[in-house]
Structures are given as C-alpha cells and as structure tokens.
Write a protein that holds these residues in place. Structure first.
Motif, mmCIF file in Angstrom:
data_model
loop_
_atom_site.group_PDB
_atom_site.id
_atom_site.type_symbol
_atom_site.label_atom_id
_atom_site.label_comp_id
_atom_site.label_asym_id
_atom_site.label_seq_id
_atom_site.Cartn_x
_atom_site.Cartn_y
_atom_site.Cartn_z
ATOM 1 N N ALA A 32 26.008 5.334 8.779
ATOM 2 C CA ALA A 32 25.440 4.529 9.862
ATOM 3 C C ALA A 32 26.185 4.772 11.160
ATOM 4 C CB ALA A 32 25.484 3.050 9.491
ATOM 5 N N ALA A 33 27.505 4.880 11.086
ATOM 6 C CA ALA A 33 28.293 5.153 12.290
ATOM 7 C C ALA A 33 27.937 6.520 12.867
ATOM 8 C CB ALA A 33 29.783 5.085 11.964
ATOM 9 N N ALA A 34 27.791 7.524 12.003
ATOM 10 C CA ALA A 34 27.410 8.852 12.471
ATOM 11 C C ALA A 34 26.029 8.821 13.122
ATOM 12 C CB ALA A 34 27.431 9.837 11.305
ATOM 13 N N ALA A 35 25.098 8.097 12.496
ATOM 14 C CA ALA A 35 23.747 7.987 13.058
ATOM 15 C C ALA A 35 23.766 7.304 14.418
ATOM 16 C CB ALA A 35 22.848 7.220 12.091
ATOM 17 N N LEU A 36 24.599 6.281 14.549
ATOM 18 C CA LEU A 36 24.681 5.567 15.824
ATOM 19 C C LEU A 36 25.268 6.461 16.908
ATOM 20 C CD1 LEU A 36 24.227 2.977 17.355
ATOM 21 C CD2 LEU A 36 26.328 2.046 16.361
ATOM 22 N N LEU A 37 26.288 7.243 16.580
ATOM 23 C CA LEU A 37 26.860 8.170 17.549
ATOM 24 C C LEU A 37 25.845 9.234 17.963
ATOM 25 C CD1 LEU A 37 30.416 8.545 16.011
ATOM 26 C CD2 LEU A 37 29.922 7.688 18.313
ATOM 27 N N ASP A 38 25.081 9.745 17.005
ATOM 28 C CA ASP A 38 24.039 10.723 17.333
ATOM 29 C C ASP A 38 22.994 10.127 18.267
ATOM 30 O OD1 ASP A 38 25.029 12.876 15.801
ATOM 31 O OD2 ASP A 38 24.039 12.149 13.988
ATOM 32 N N THR A 39 22.622 8.876 18.001
ATOM 33 C CA THR A 39 21.607 8.213 18.818
ATOM 34 C C THR A 39 22.101 7.984 20.234
ATOM 35 O OG1 THR A 39 20.765 7.120 16.821
ATOM 36 C CG2 THR A 39 20.089 6.211 18.942
ATOM 37 N N ILE A 40 23.341 7.527 20.368
ATOM 38 C CA ILE A 40 23.913 7.316 21.703
ATOM 39 C C ILE A 40 23.942 8.629 22.482
ATOM 40 C CG2 ILE A 40 26.032 6.683 22.936
ATOM 41 C CD1 ILE A 40 26.596 4.754 20.547
#
Length: 216
Positions: A32-40
């Motif tokens: 989830a953290a990786a996905a959030l960083l990708d989205t940002i």
C-alpha cells in the motif's frame, strides 16, 4: 487543476485487508505504501496541485518518512464522516471549487496522462467517472464540490458502485462523462495484472520480490 487523493495511512492491518489475508498484513501495508508513492508521483508528473484527504497518521506508518517527503507542498486534511461516501463529500468540500480529479491509492499504475484525460472531460460534462474493472470507479472529476453530495447515497465497494454513482449524479442533473478503466488492487490476481501493466513502478518491483520470497 487539482488532484484530490483520498487515502489511508499504510499501517499493517488497516490497509489492503483483502490482499493482506493472502500475503500477510505487514506485506500488504508495504504494498500500500508503494502504491501510494507511485500515485503521488503520477500526480506530480501531471503538474496538478495536490490535496491529500488522509485517514490515520503517517507517523509510524510504513514508509512514513518517504511519504511525508513526497507530499511536500501538498495540502493535507483529515478524513471525517461515518461512511466512506460521507468522507468523500467532506474531502471534496475541503478541496474547494475548481477542476478537481479525485482518486484513491488502489491504482499504482495510474499515469499523468490518465489524470489529465479525466480533467479534460470536464470541458463537456459536470462530472467525469473512471470505471474500475470490479464495478467501482477509480476517478471522479468535477468543478463544483456540491455535485459529490449526491454520491453519499451510493453504496461503495459493490459490483454496481460505478453504475449507481453515475445514476445518482444524473438524477441530480449532472452531465456525466467517462474516462478510461483501471484495475483496483484488492486481490493477488489484481496485483499480478497491475504489476504486468506497470512493471516499472515501486508497487510492481515490491510485488515481484513478494512472489520470489514465496509469500504468495
């Protein structure tokens, strides 16, 4: 233009619970953290002003320091409301008027082009929805935050959420457009597909290492 990112702090046991049942709560929080960083990163590449509506606290979250650094210059407000639909309405109120593209943290393969395409649809519509493969939606673009009040009556996370959201907006008199579909990452199968679609992302790299580690 502004992007409104509605997300949870990536804390084990509080995010990606369906995926966590298959890969473990700790690894699900890392994903989830990786996905959030990708989205940002995609939001920044789109050149949009950033607004994060956050559930929880990044302090103590997985990759909390990296997320705080990535969000430098963003407006961050706390989510409020009893239901997810109510939290969406309040998040849009916080984001204010003007062109806003609202997304979540479940589509790490989102691109700057996809975000700007959703915004461009507002040239001919009052709202633009991006369908998700599971029957929900991954993006909602609008100019007036009041149009989102009609979404509060819609049940989220069902196979009919996209269709019900569209009907609710149309009943309120909105001209509703659509943009490209995406896959929300909720299961192992979803993660496999998204990692293939966007192999360069943090999410994909971590997912491949998860598979090699024998966690799946």
């Amino acid at each position: 233009m502004k992007v409104l990112l509605v997300a949870k702090a990536p804390v084990a046991g509080q995010v990606k619970t369906r995926l966590g049942a298959e890969v473990g709560a700790g690894r699900a929080a890392e994903l989830a953290a990786a996905a959030l960083l990708d989205t940002i990163e995609a939001c920044r590449e789109a050149g949009m002003e950033g607004h994060l509506s956050l559930s929880g606290d990044l302090a103590g979250a997985v990759r909390g320091e990296a997320l705080a650094a990535a969000l430098d210059g963003w407006t961050i407000t706390a989510q409020r409301g009893d239901s997810f639909a109510e939290r969406l309405v309040h998040a849009h109120d916080d984001a204010g008027h003007g062109v806003v593209v609202q997304i979540g943290m479940d589509t790490p393969h989102v691109t700057a082009e996809a975000l700007t395409a959703a915004a461009a649809g507002l040239a001919d519509h009052d709202a633009v929805l991006g369908p998700a493969d599971d029957g929900g939606w991954w993006a909602l673009a609008r100019r007036d935050p009041d149009v989102v009040r009609h979404v509060a009556e819609v049940e989220m996370s069902t196979a009919d959420t996209y269709a019900d959201t569209r009907r609710a907006l149309e009943r309120a008199g909105c001209r509703v457009g659509s943009t490209g579909a995406m896959t929300d990452v909720d299961t192992v199968e979803d993660a496999d597909r998204v990692a293939e679609l966007a192999p360069h992302t943090r999410f994909a790299r971590l997912w491949r290492s998860t598979a090699r580690g024998g966690t799946l």
